[in-house]
Design an enzyme around this catalytic site. Sequence first.
Site, mmCIF file in Angstrom:
data_model
loop_
_atom_site.group_PDB
_atom_site.id
_atom_site.type_symbol
_atom_site.label_atom_id
_atom_site.label_comp_id
_atom_site.label_asym_id
_atom_site.label_seq_id
_atom_site.Cartn_x
_atom_site.Cartn_y
_atom_site.Cartn_z
ATOM 1 N N GLU A 255 -1.296 5.430 5.401
ATOM 2 C CA GLU A 255 -0.941 4.632 4.220
ATOM 3 C C GLU A 255 -0.885 5.629 3.078
ATOM 4 O OE1 GLU A 255 -1.184 2.976 0.982
ATOM 5 O OE2 GLU A 255 -3.073 1.984 1.515
ATOM 6 N N CYS A 289 -1.966 2.929 -4.845
ATOM 7 C CA CYS A 289 -0.688 3.350 -4.246
ATOM 8 C C CYS A 289 0.410 2.330 -4.542
ATOM 9 C CB CYS A 289 -0.822 3.487 -2.739
ATOM 10 S SG CYS A 289 -2.106 4.634 -2.287
HETATM 11 C C1 SIN Z 1 -4.039 1.316 -2.191
HETATM 12 O O1 SIN Z 1 -3.862 1.692 -3.318
HETATM 13 O O2 SIN Z 1 -3.879 2.094 -1.250
HETATM 14 C C2 SIN Z 1 -4.484 -0.076 -1.829
HETATM 15 C C3 SIN Z 1 -4.084 -1.119 -2.785
HETATM 16 C C4 SIN Z 1 -4.245 -2.518 -2.231
HETATM 17 O O3 SIN Z 1 -4.746 -2.711 -1.123
HETATM 18 O O4 SIN Z 1 -3.832 -3.455 -2.918
#
Ligand code: SIN
Length: 485
Positions: A255, A289
């Site tokens: 991810e 992310c």
């Molecule tokens: C992430 O920033 O990797 C996770 C964000 C989320 O699960 O909403």
Amino acid sequence: MLNLNDPKLFKTKNYINGQWCASDNQFAVMNPATMEEVAQTADAGPDEILRAIDCASEAFVSWRQQTAKQRSIILRRWYDLMLENIDDLALIMTLEQGKPLAESAAEIHYAGSFIEWFAEECKRAYGRTIPTYAGDRRLQTIKQPVGVVGCITPWNFPAAMLTRKAGPALAAGCSVVARPASETPLSALALCELAERAGLPPGVLNVVAGKDSYGMGLAMTQSDKVAKFTFTGSTGVGRKLMEQCASTIKRISLELGGNAPFLVFDDADLDKAVEACVATKFRNCGQTCVCTNRIYVQESVSQQFIDKLKARISQLKVGVGTEPGVDIGPMVNKRAVIQVQELVDDAQKKGAQLLLGGEGHSAGPCFYQPSLLVGVDHDMAIVREEIFGPVAAVQTFVTEEQAVAKANDTEYGLAAYFFSRDIGRITRVSEALDYGMVASNTGVFSTEIAPFGGIKQSGIGREGGAEGMDEYMEVKYHCIGGVDC
Ligand code: SIN
């Protein structure tokens, strides 16, 4: 010492084979809001990772034999304990990560939801019976746990990114070795204490923190006892870890980075679009992310949208996460502040106009002012790179085709957002956006019950949802012959 209801949740040793293990060396966990030391934590390295992998490999033998129902009961207990201890877990998180207490508590709910969901899902990990091709044969599939899972988890969601990986892995019958980010090991270690209380057998979940990220990652990715490797973090690091996994042909889930576009069409409800934009842009101080990175507004409504966005951003309260009413905490460290500043400076040099912020905040060296840039364009680094900070960067478009083309003009493909009230457009645009996750008319979509993950260079695999379990299970085909004998 922190003022916790249950001081036993404050763990500074690593958790290997059900034991709390000291190391010869320690490292400091710092509070990015105050720059004070929160803890000295045992500094493990590749040797401890390998030991944890050996223990996980032994523990796997009996854990996989437990019925789905038995595993489910333990996971459910773990979830209940997380919620019972939410205040302590949130405080630990805010101290090591910086996010406001309310956001930390929301993350504990989110983290727990993966444990709750997969505690249920494991009871439904069905195989198939396949209509046969020959009278003397019967064909079926079963799903079995892949084996030992290696996880590397990030500092931005110290609890939820662990449970989003460990939850389905443990539910499937796998054992887990996790390395939390060295900025935020305390949340993961506190979760181990609760997992133990819930009845998780020794060796099934191991958490090993340390500063040697390269060596520990290499030990995990190159071990032939680790059947599956999963990582959340940057695309650059993910690419290297993927290469390292090649030598043992490991199953992987990655991810990785995002560069989320947020499109506002002229038929959008602008007030709702502004609220959603602030929610997705400034969540966790812009350090997720899936945070909005590029804002595109249709020219005819752009001035209205910018005025409203500016007014809303001006209301955000910056400060130490334990203070009441704070919306925006610190960034993870001073280096992160410098990187954001470089992006803002580059954009201004190339012609963007700064309407708000644009520099560090007086609250401390890791704080950055919530900022707004307009007149941004594709030549600027702030558009091509992941900002990972509290800066909203706005540009305009004329046609729907142009908006979609701009949104897709990136090597990333994690999340995209858009606002429109035209059902035809909602369907067209959602289908045309090259992203693993698309949200229309909302800025919040993450949930344990839907698959989270990206395409292109944003990653491989899905976390959460029904799909999340499959990442940790092999499908075995069994051809039963001799049925006519
Ligand atoms: C992430 O920033 O990797 C996770 C964000 C989320 O699960 O909403």
